[in-house]
Design a protein around this motif. Structure first.
Motif, PDB file in Angstrom:
ATOM      1  N   SER A 131       0.854  -1.182   0.000  1.00  0.00           N
ATOM      2  CA  SER A 131       0.000   0.000   0.000  1.00  0.00           C
ATOM      3  C   SER A 131       0.891   1.234   0.000  1.00  0.00           C
ATOM      4  N   PRO A 132       0.335   2.410  -0.303  1.00  0.00           N
ATOM      5  CA  PRO A 132       1.136   3.638  -0.247  1.00  0.00           C
ATOM      6  C   PRO A 132       1.491   3.997   1.189  1.00  0.00           C
ATOM      7  N   GLY A 133       2.411   4.934   1.348  1.00  0.00           N
ATOM      8  CA  GLY A 133       2.733   5.463   2.669  1.00  0.00           C
ATOM      9  C   GLY A 133       4.070   4.989   3.190  1.00  0.00           C
ATOM     10  N   THR A 134       4.561   5.714   4.173  1.00  0.00           N
ATOM     11  CA  THR A 134       5.817   5.377   4.834  1.00  0.00           C
ATOM     12  C   THR A 134       5.521   4.819   6.219  1.00  0.00           C
ATOM     13  N   PRO A 135       6.232   3.783   6.640  1.00  0.00           N
ATOM     14  CA  PRO A 135       5.990   3.190   7.961  1.00  0.00           C
ATOM     15  C   PRO A 135       6.274   4.175   9.094  1.00  0.00           C
ATOM     16  N   GLN A 193       8.268  -2.301  -0.641  1.00  0.00           N
ATOM     17  CA  GLN A 193       6.916  -1.777  -0.869  1.00  0.00           C
ATOM     18  C   GLN A 193       6.423  -2.035  -2.285  1.00  0.00           C
ATOM     19  N   PHE A 194       5.152  -2.470  -2.361  1.00  0.00           N
ATOM     20  CA  PHE A 194       4.399  -2.501  -3.618  1.00  0.00           C
ATOM     21  C   PHE A 194       3.192  -1.574  -3.456  1.00  0.00           C
ATOM     22  N   THR A 195       2.760  -0.929  -4.533  1.00  0.00           N
ATOM     23  CA  THR A 195       1.532  -0.134  -4.489  1.00  0.00           C
ATOM     24  C   THR A 195       0.726  -0.384  -5.756  1.00  0.00           C
ATOM     25  N   GLU A 196      -0.537   0.007  -5.739  1.00  0.00           N
ATOM     26  CA  GLU A 196      -1.384  -0.140  -6.919  1.00  0.00           C
ATOM     27  C   GLU A 196      -0.897   0.747  -8.059  1.00  0.00           C
ATOM     28  N   LYS A 233       8.756  -2.236 -13.535  1.00  0.00           N
ATOM     29  CA  LYS A 233       8.383  -3.388 -12.715  1.00  0.00           C
ATOM     30  C   LYS A 233       8.163  -2.924 -11.278  1.00  0.00           C
ATOM     31  N   ALA A 234       7.122  -3.452 -10.651  1.00  0.00           N
ATOM     32  CA  ALA A 234       6.669  -2.940  -9.357  1.00  0.00           C
ATOM     33  C   ALA A 234       7.551  -3.414  -8.214  1.00  0.00           C
ATOM     34  N   GLY A 235       7.815  -2.500  -7.277  1.00  0.00           N
ATOM     35  CA  GLY A 235       8.516  -2.846  -6.055  1.00  0.00           C
ATOM     36  C   GLY A 235       9.730  -1.987  -5.810  1.00  0.00           C
ATOM     37  N   LYS A 236       9.895  -1.528  -4.558  1.00  0.00           N
ATOM     38  CA  LYS A 236      11.087  -0.766  -4.196  1.00  0.00           C
ATOM     39  C   LYS A 236      11.446  -1.019  -2.734  1.00  0.00           C
ATOM     40  N   LYS A 237      12.735  -0.910  -2.455  1.00  0.00           N
ATOM     41  CA  LYS A 237      13.254  -1.093  -1.110  1.00  0.00           C
ATOM     42  C   LYS A 237      13.180   0.233  -0.356  1.00  0.00           C
ATOM     43  N   VAL A 238      12.757   0.174   0.922  1.00  0.00           N
ATOM     44  CA  VAL A 238      12.708   1.356   1.788  1.00  0.00           C
ATOM     45  C   VAL A 238      13.390   0.972   3.101  1.00  0.00           C
ATOM     46  N   VAL A 239      14.570   1.559   3.359  1.00  0.00           N
ATOM     47  CA  VAL A 239      15.345   1.187   4.552  1.00  0.00           C
ATOM     48  C   VAL A 239      15.671   2.443   5.350  1.00  0.00           C
ATOM     49  N   PHE A 240      15.491   2.376   6.676  1.00  0.00           N
ATOM     50  CA  PHE A 240      15.770   3.480   7.578  1.00  0.00           C
ATOM     51  C   PHE A 240      17.007   3.167   8.427  1.00  0.00           C
ATOM     52  N   ASP A 241      17.748   4.209   8.778  1.00  0.00           N
ATOM     53  CA  ASP A 241      18.893   4.034   9.678  1.00  0.00           C
ATOM     54  C   ASP A 241      18.423   3.785  11.100  1.00  0.00           C
ATOM     55  N   ASP A 242      17.298   4.366  11.458  1.00  0.00           N
ATOM     56  CA  ASP A 242      16.708   4.173  12.778  1.00  0.00           C
ATOM     57  C   ASP A 242      15.229   3.896  12.601  1.00  0.00           C
TER      58      ASP A 242
END
Length: 434
Positions: free
Chosen positions: A39-43, A53-56, A68-77
């Protein structure tokens, strides 16, 4: 222990307060969690730093282009304050609004189109595999209400990883005991059942909060089913030892699935009991849009009130001033069948509130059955039952203190955080080692 969590919604404790993920994984020792969500949005939570993350919107672009759908979202903290959200989140409000609008549509045709979209979209396999290989999970935990979307994501992840998968559901995902006059509804349901029949044998453990549903999965699929509910921290000092005048009933939650009609019936009962003086007041806290009709039925300014929504931390203060915390469900046929296996997140909230608990719902609803069996709440299945309880309580207010203690004791018996987290870790370790 490395746990890869699959969810449909973004793990955001501001948008979805007190959800299962934070409830189970907060303070979980010796555990690292990564999350794949669709879904959209940031954790926004204090449990997880690594996401895929995948979104419509991504799925649409993947069908009509080379993307192609999909991306990595990584936080330091841990992303636990809005000030830490990245610029892409602040720029994605239009997509979030579009997603909210799509979710609000009740048309089965629209839902079918979304199912088809998630079936045809192309995933970024290489990027996802890299994410999974880098995390190297010991266990995959899929926590959702089953959908065409989640069934496909589960199979995709299993094709890229040999870790064992466990599933959790709090909803009726499979049975035909539903009500709808729409042929598209039934087409979607049979399509989902077909997908689930392929996925369920892959679950090493199938957690449920309904013993009836567990029994059905055992009989039909020979599944290894286990009972799992939310957890909390229970302090005897939080239990209320006095009763207010008037007696304060609090409902905090959504009005959907005709819950508002049940609250309206309760408000009518309170007005009837209050004819000789104000003995009870009903305070409703909801983030939902309230229609004119609902406001007229739920807020007369004397016996019942609709209040401004509050945060999870503020709600604790609301319950400190309350006497009875409410769990309600709708009574119409469609919604009775829809939520019959559901163990509302509000039940845990009620049990840990320090208040007495009142449940008003169908006698076959899983939460109602649980609270009644545990003697942890006042329970009613119709208007006369509600009036009987209110009359009894107005004549004997000490019953509220008695049921406040009963709710606390139920929480200590069945929902202590340490016990449930220990049970989860033992289960995950067993299937990982085997």
């Amino acid at each position: 222990m490395r746990i890869l969590l699959l969810t449909s919604e973004v793990w955001n404790d501001e948008l979805f307060p007190n959800n299962n993920m934070s409830n189970w994984f907060s303070g979980f020792k010796d555990v690292e969690v990564a999350n794949i969500y669709s879904s959209p949005g940031t954790p926004l939570n204090k449990c997880c730093k690594k996401y895929f993350q995948f979104t419509e919107k991504m799925m649409v672009k993947s069908i009509f282009g080379k993307y192609k759908a999909g991306k990595k979202v990584v936080f330091d903290d841990f992303p636990h304050t809005y000030s830490e959200l990245d610029k892409t989140e602040r720029l994605s409000r239009k997509e979030n609004k579009m997603y909210a609008v799509l979710r609000s549509f009740s048309s089965e045709a629209v839902r079918l189109l979304r199912d088809i979209l998630w079936s045809l979209g192309r995933f970024n396999y290489c990027e996802l595999k890299s994410f999974i290989d880098e995390f190297n999970p010991d266990v995959i935990f899929t926590q959702r209400k089953a959908s065409i979307k989640m069934c496909r994501i589960e199979r995709l992840v299993l094709s890229l990883c040999d870790a064992p998968m466990v599933a959790y559901t709090g909803d009726d995902e499979y049975s035909l005991k539903q009500f709808s006059l729409s042929p598209i509804f039934w087409m979607r349901l049979f399509w989902l059942r077909k997908k689930l029949r392929k996925n369920i044998p892959n679950y090493k453990i199938f957690y449920s909060q309904s013993k009836e549903q567990m029994k059905k999965f055992q009989e039909e699929f020979n599944s290894n089913t286990k009972f799992l509910v939310k957890c909390g921290d229970f302090l005897k000092s939080n239990v209320h030892t006095s009763v207010g005048k008037p007696i304060n009933l609090v409902y905090a939650g959504k009005l959907y699935c005709n819950r508002w009609k049940t609250l309206s019936m309760l408000a009518d009962c309170i007005r009837e009991v209050n004819k000789d003086g104000i003995k009870f007041v009903l305070n409703i806290y909801t983030k939902d849009h309230v229609t004119k009709k609902q406001k007229m039925r739920l807020s007369d300014g004397v016996n019942s009130f609709i209040r401004e929504p509050v945060s999870a931390s503020e709600l604790k203060k609301v319950f400190e001033k309350a006497d009875i915390a409410l769990h309600v469900e709708g009574f119409d046929l469609k919604n009775k069948l829809l939520v019959k296996y559901s163990f509302s997140t509000k039940i845990m909230e009620c049990l840990s509130s320090g208040c007495a608990v009142m449940a008003i719902c169908d006698e076959n609803q899983a939460g109602y059955i649980y609270l009644k069996e545990e003697n942890a709440a006042f329970v009613a299945t119709d208007k006369q039952g509600v009036i009987d309880i209110l009359t009894k309580v107005s004549n004997s207010p000490d019953l509220i203190v008695k049921f406040s203690n009963s709710a606390f004791e139920c929480g200590v018996r069945n929902h202590q955080r340490d016990c449930i987290q220990k049970k989860l870790l033992e289960d995950f370790s067993d299937i990982s080692n085997n």
